[in-house]
Design a protein around this motif. Sequence first.
Motif, PDB file in Angstrom:
ATOM      1  N   ASP A 149       0.861  -1.175   0.000  1.00 50.24           N
ATOM      2  CA  ASP A 149       0.000   0.000   0.000  1.00 50.24           C
ATOM      3  C   ASP A 149       0.905   1.236   0.000  1.00 50.24           C
ATOM      4  OD1 ASP A 149      -1.641   2.130   0.536  1.00 50.24           O
ATOM      5  OD2 ASP A 149      -2.593   1.251   2.314  1.00 50.24           O
ATOM      6  N   THR A 151       0.230   4.365  -0.349  1.00 48.85           N
ATOM      7  CA  THR A 151      -0.275   5.517   0.419  1.00 48.85           C
ATOM      8  C   THR A 151       0.072   5.361   1.899  1.00 48.85           C
ATOM      9  OG1 THR A 151      -2.436   4.483   0.755  1.00 48.85           O
ATOM     10  CG2 THR A 151      -2.157   5.858  -1.205  1.00 48.85           C
ATOM     11  N   TRP A 152       0.013   4.149   2.423  1.00 48.79           N
ATOM     12  CA  TRP A 152       0.348   3.900   3.831  1.00 48.79           C
ATOM     13  C   TRP A 152       1.822   4.216   4.084  1.00 48.79           C
ATOM     14  CZ3 TRP A 152       3.715   1.286   6.888  1.00 48.79           C
ATOM     15  CH2 TRP A 152       3.377   1.118   8.241  1.00 48.79           C
ATOM     16  N   THR A 229      -4.660  -3.064   3.917  1.00 49.42           N
ATOM     17  CA  THR A 229      -5.172  -1.709   4.136  1.00 49.42           C
ATOM     18  C   THR A 229      -5.848  -1.110   2.903  1.00 49.42           C
ATOM     19  OG1 THR A 229      -2.903  -0.973   3.709  1.00 49.42           O
ATOM     20  CG2 THR A 229      -3.603  -1.047   6.012  1.00 49.42           C
ATOM     21  N   GLN A 230      -5.557  -1.645   1.719  1.00 47.80           N
ATOM     22  CA  GLN A 230      -6.208  -1.151   0.494  1.00 47.80           C
ATOM     23  C   GLN A 230      -7.244  -2.136  -0.029  1.00 47.80           C
ATOM     24  OE1 GLN A 230      -6.084   1.631  -1.503  1.00 47.80           O
ATOM     25  NE2 GLN A 230      -4.951   2.693   0.097  1.00 47.80           N
ATOM     26  N   THR A 250      -6.778  -0.770  -7.979  1.00 52.71           N
ATOM     27  CA  THR A 250      -6.716   0.228  -6.909  1.00 52.71           C
ATOM     28  C   THR A 250      -6.380   1.600  -7.491  1.00 52.71           C
ATOM     29  OG1 THR A 250      -4.385  -0.353  -6.468  1.00 52.71           O
ATOM     30  CG2 THR A 250      -6.071  -1.450  -5.129  1.00 52.71           C
ATOM     31  N   ASP A 252      -6.677   5.462  -8.359  1.00 59.14           N
ATOM     32  CA  ASP A 252      -7.085   6.509  -7.419  1.00 59.14           C
ATOM     33  C   ASP A 252      -7.983   7.579  -8.035  1.00 59.14           C
ATOM     34  OD1 ASP A 252      -5.326   7.854  -9.043  1.00 59.14           O
ATOM     35  OD2 ASP A 252      -3.798   8.183  -7.495  1.00 59.14           O
ATOM     36  N   THR A 258      -2.944   3.201  -6.035  1.00 61.65           N
ATOM     37  CA  THR A 258      -2.507   3.340  -4.639  1.00 61.65           C
ATOM     38  C   THR A 258      -1.625   2.189  -4.178  1.00 61.65           C
ATOM     39  OG1 THR A 258      -4.511   2.249  -3.864  1.00 61.65           O
ATOM     40  CG2 THR A 258      -4.567   4.662  -4.050  1.00 61.65           C
ATOM     41  N   THR A 259      -1.430   1.189  -5.033  1.00 62.94           N
ATOM     42  CA  THR A 259      -0.638   0.021  -4.631  1.00 62.94           C
ATOM     43  C   THR A 259       0.392  -0.316  -5.695  1.00 62.94           C
ATOM     44  OG1 THR A 259      -2.140  -1.579  -5.644  1.00 62.94           O
ATOM     45  CG2 THR A 259      -2.604  -0.930  -3.356  1.00 62.94           C
TER      46      THR A 259
END
Length: 355
Positions: A149, A151-152, A229-230, A250, A252, A258-259
């Motif tokens: 992920d 973004t994480w 998380t995604q 995923t 955005d 995002t992954t």
Amino acid sequence: MRSVRALASVLLVGAIGTATTSCSLAGGDDEGDRERAAADEVVLVTHESFTLPDEVLAAFEEESGYRLEVRSAGDAGALTNRLVLTKDDPVGDVAFGIDNTFASRALDEGVVADTDVERPAGAGAYDLEGEGGDDLVPVDTGNVCVNVDDTWFRREGVEPPRSLEDLTEPAYRDLLVVPGATTSSPGLAFLLATVAEYGDEWPGYWERLVANGAKLVDGWSDAYQVDFTQGGGKGDRPVVVSYDSSPAFTVDGEGGTTTSALLDTCFRQVEYAGVLEGAANPEGGEELLEFLLTPEVQAALPDSMYVFPVRDDVDLPADWARFAQQPDAPYAVDPAEIAENRDTWLREWTDVTTR
């Protein structure tokens, strides 16, 4: 192809155990009725993730004149085990979803009948080697890879892992979720990636992975959709074992995703289909094999089952062309070595991960 006949499109999906009692063949007393019914239908036995658009399945029925019945039998491992256990009384005409980690078992057990299906351009590259290998027809391919992920990691200010070895580092403690090798086809593929990387030392790698807080769950859906998380739920693990195609799902909405799939951690899977030895309708089964290689089916695979077509003349969806990148050199283990050691490796993996 047989002459076109107007038949109602009937698709029955269900577990084999229940499907046996709901099947149109079951419960009849007249052998002639059974034979006529078998001649009019093709029974496809497949894994639980099989899906194609209704209009594509209806096209097979319209073009071939056969009614298609689809029966689900768990994941690729459960499917292969079921086919072996029922080989003297096959539960269908065609099996789809036997992957390259289980193909040798199906062939060695005599589950698959001789066939002669012409491969379209590109498909032959995935043919199995060895006696009888060409009786299993390659239909789709994909790579099991560690996904992160992005973004994480940006939010936390942590550099994402890049390799299998990175996952054992303290920086990634309690961040990884993995589908089990004994209960999941991608889980087994990930185990084989570690066998390819570490050789006989792979149990030691898994000891370090578990000691670093890796979470083991039954299947891919649990790992990706619940703990990642995604994954759309409330997961708290930003690293997951999934597929190289997962980043295409995923996006955005701003031109990115995002992954990421870590392309140095991947193990290639190929899914095959074959006519079952002793099938009631082998001619119809071979027509279904040919249908699975048509441009219509191959083009529907990415959006339907998240896998790549084996034909090289099919355009990928736009998001796939941009975000579903395939590794140049995925891990591989010789099919004969898998056949010889699969059960031993799974016992050792269970011992290591349950201490």
